[in-house]
Design an enzyme around this catalytic site. Structure first.
Site, PDB file in Angstrom:
ATOM      1  N   GLU A 170       0.823  -1.205   0.000  1.00 30.70           N
ATOM      2  CA  GLU A 170       0.000   0.000   0.000  1.00 30.70           C
ATOM      3  C   GLU A 170       0.864   1.266   0.000  1.00 30.70           C
ATOM      4  OE1 GLU A 170      -3.059   0.141  -0.523  1.00 30.70           O
ATOM      5  OE2 GLU A 170      -3.963  -1.768   0.074  1.00 30.70           O
ATOM      6  N   ARG A 174       0.798   3.824  -3.280  1.00 31.35           N
ATOM      7  CA  ARG A 174       0.186   5.126  -3.001  1.00 31.35           C
ATOM      8  C   ARG A 174       1.228   6.221  -2.797  1.00 31.35           C
ATOM      9  NH1 ARG A 174      -5.468   4.190  -0.059  1.00 31.35           N
ATOM     10  NH2 ARG A 174      -5.712   1.945  -0.318  1.00 31.35           N
ATOM     11  N   ASP A 302      -5.380  -9.805  -8.032  1.00 31.63           N
ATOM     12  CA  ASP A 302      -5.639  -9.001  -9.226  1.00 31.63           C
ATOM     13  C   ASP A 302      -4.397  -8.410  -9.875  1.00 31.63           C
ATOM     14  OD1 ASP A 302      -5.281  -7.420  -6.982  1.00 31.63           O
ATOM     15  OD2 ASP A 302      -7.005  -6.135  -7.320  1.00 31.63           O
ATOM     16  N   GLU A 439     -11.998   0.782 -10.529  1.00 35.88           N
ATOM     17  CA  GLU A 439     -11.543  -0.190 -11.528  1.00 35.88           C
ATOM     18  C   GLU A 439     -12.320  -0.142 -12.843  1.00 35.88           C
ATOM     19  OE1 GLU A 439      -9.751  -1.080  -7.821  1.00 35.88           O
ATOM     20  OE2 GLU A 439     -11.895  -0.915  -8.271  1.00 35.88           O
ATOM     21  N   THR A 527      -0.885   0.601 -10.325  1.00 34.87           N
ATOM     22  CA  THR A 527      -2.204   0.102  -9.941  1.00 34.87           C
ATOM     23  C   THR A 527      -2.975   1.110  -9.093  1.00 34.87           C
ATOM     24  OG1 THR A 527      -3.314  -1.936  -9.228  1.00 34.87           O
ATOM     25  CG2 THR A 527      -1.569  -1.045  -7.777  1.00 34.87           C
TER      26      THR A 527
END
Length: 538
Positions: A170, A174, A302, A439, A527
């Site tokens: 994360e 980010r 994913d 998404e 992502t």
């Protein structure tokens, strides 16, 4: 003539007198006075030498500071020119960004997440996640005032040496991704220096027995460990850090970041799989997948597949060919094992394999990234079967939205197997929440950017209006608990950082009059929708 000789003679004589006078004065000094004077002279000489060397070192430091990288990197990638909104739909998105940002600024400034209804905040890592996640969105949308205040916060208040455990994945997607993206867009040194500092603090995660990274690290002590809830890491988490660490090596000229992250990809490449499909858990100590773990293109699986393609694109399609081979094998595995079609309305979807073998007709909203990724791969040489699946899945994801009374997607949808349900798409009560996820909007953006078909803009506009109607509150936007009943939305009072970092950014780009506003020949999106430049091998 005689005057000149007298002058010369007098000068020599005076010089001799001065030398004798100095010698006489020196001899008249005590030993203590002589030593003290020598110490003062030596100290003066040393000071002069140090100052000269210090200036040389400073010049050397300046020659190797990020300014060099700015010239080198930005000349290759061409900083994205700011256009600002050019139509009503883009202006509506900018208004949504401003509304979200104002609520955050007023009630959560410097914290991770806004709670817009309580007019408060919540912290996850204590890194001002919303500010960093939104930086490139603010810049791309030409919101100069908001960008400037965000930049000032990074300069003055972003502290990375905090005694806090953070998640490697994360924080990478980010914070590291956000800092690298805005650095590439602006060339501002502060973002690069913060990115390098953060990268160094996360590197201990890779010091595991297997080279599979630990999931968490304390940013102050720089001690890494497995998650507290399990000895295993999520497969998607350990395989969705490579774009960022590779780029960090590029801009810092330090190959260690890329080497550590690439080693993870190589390790996973050599593990046994089910026709390219991977279980969603992996152990950092043993370096092996968890036995009988679920196989899914949703949560915890994913972005493994997404980054197989994007890493290959990032390196100019000229390095790490095993990654694109793994990607092709995996999509073939998806078509073979996970693709299904409902019996009545013929909705194509991608399910899961429970315990690695039992099919479950369940698809997370997270999986709706896949149509866009498949189309991106097709545009870069992947086979026709990828395009077919991309088109089918995009339509299914859209129908999941449209079949809800709010026109917002649930977190999870289920699909009818023959005779098991009266409807082909249905939602269970516990899965009916919407977290403002990006998404599907991401996939719509890719379809518009890569085809120019404005139908995808219209589909996106319908969904944007639904967000406006059902998730907008006085001080921002909130997740909701029930997309099935407009009169009982059950607001969850949370504005996730990806709302500004991803969802609204993709809406803004989707509604652009110029589908090439971001050149997909020069950038890949990580992502978390942060821009990473494609390496120039020319």
């Amino acid at each position: 003539m005689f005057e000149n000789r007298d002058y010369i003679s007098l000068s020599v004589s005076d010089d001799s007198v001065r030398k004798k006078s100095f010698k006489r004065q020196w001899n008249q000094l005590s030993r203590f006075q002589k030593n003290l004077l020598l110490v003062i002279i030596c100290a003066a000489i040393v000071t002069i030498v140090v100052l000269i060397q210090g200036q040389d070192k400073l010049n050397l430091f300046r020659s190797s500071t990020p300014s060099d990288h700015i010239i080198k990197v930005n000349e290759k990638i061409n900083i994205v020119p700011l256009k600002g909104p050019t139509n009503e739909r883009q202006r509506a998105v900018v208004a949504a960004i401003k509304h979200s940002w104002t609520g955050y600024r007023n009630f959560a400034w410097g914290h991770d997440n806004l709670k817009p209804i309580a007019q408060s905040y919540s912290d996850w890592f204590g890194l001002g996640l919303q500010i960093i996640d939104a930086l490139d969105t603010l810049y791309i949308a030409d919101m100069q005032e908001e960008y400037d205040e965000a930049k000032r916060w990074v300069e003055s208040s972003l502290k990375l040496d905090i005694n806090r455990d953070v998640n490697l994945f994360e924080t990478t997607i980010r914070v590291l991704g956000g800092l690298l993206s805005i650095y590439h867009l602006t060339g501002e040194d502060v973002f690069l220096s913060k990115a390098i500092d953060l990268g160094n603090r996360m590197m201990p995660c890779f010091d595991s027995p297997s080279s599979i990274p630990y999931s968490d690290v304390n940013l102050e002590s720089m001690k890494a460990h497995a998650p507290k809830w399990s000895p295993d890491s999520s497969t998607s988490e350990v395989t969705t850090i490579q774009l960022e660490f590779r780029d960090l090596s590029r801009v810092s000229n330090d190959p260690s970041y890329e080497a550590a992250a690439a080693k993870v990809s190589e390790k996973v490449h050599n593990l046994p799989k089910t026709d390219g499909l991977v279980p969603i858990f992996i152990n950092a100590n043993t370096g092996t997948f968890r036995n009988f773990a679920t196989i899914s293109l949703g949560a915890r699986g994913d972005s493994y597949y997404e980054y197989l393609l994007k890493q290959w694109l990032q390196t100019g399609k000229k390095e790490n060919n095993y990654l694109i081979e793994d990607y092709q094998e995996a999509i073939a595995g998806v078509i073979k094992h996970l693709r299904r079609e409902t019996p009545n309305e013929h909705h194509v979807y991608v399910g899961e394999l429970i315990s690695g073998k039992d099919f479950k007709p369940k698809m997370d909203h997270l999986t709706c990234y896949l149509p866009g990724t498949l189309l991106l791969g097709y545009k870069n040489g992947m086979p026709q079967s990828h395009l077919t699946l991309a088109n089918d899945l995009l339509e299914t994801c859209y129908q999941i939205y449209m079949k809800q009374p709010t026109h917002l997607s649930p977190e999870i949808a289920y699909f009818n197997l023959e005779g098991e349900s009266s409807t082909d798409i249905y939602v269970k009560a516990n899965d009916a929440h919407n977290l403002l996820r990006p998404e599907f909007v991401e996939s719509l953006y890719y379809f518009y950017a890569l085809t120019g078909n404005k139908t995808y803009q219209d589909m996106g506009w319908t969904i944007f209006q639904a967000f406006e109607k059902y998730t907008k509150v006085t001080h921002g936007y909130t997740s909701i608990g029930n997309v099935k009943t407009p009169l009982n939305l059950r607001p969850k009072d949370m504005m996730e950082t990806f709302w500004l970092g991803e969802t609204l950014k993709y809406f803004y780009l989707l509604f652009s009059d110029d589908r090439n506003e971001i050149d997909l020949e020069k950038f890949v999106f990580n992502t978390e929708a942060h821009l990473i430049p494609i390496r120039d091998h020319s």
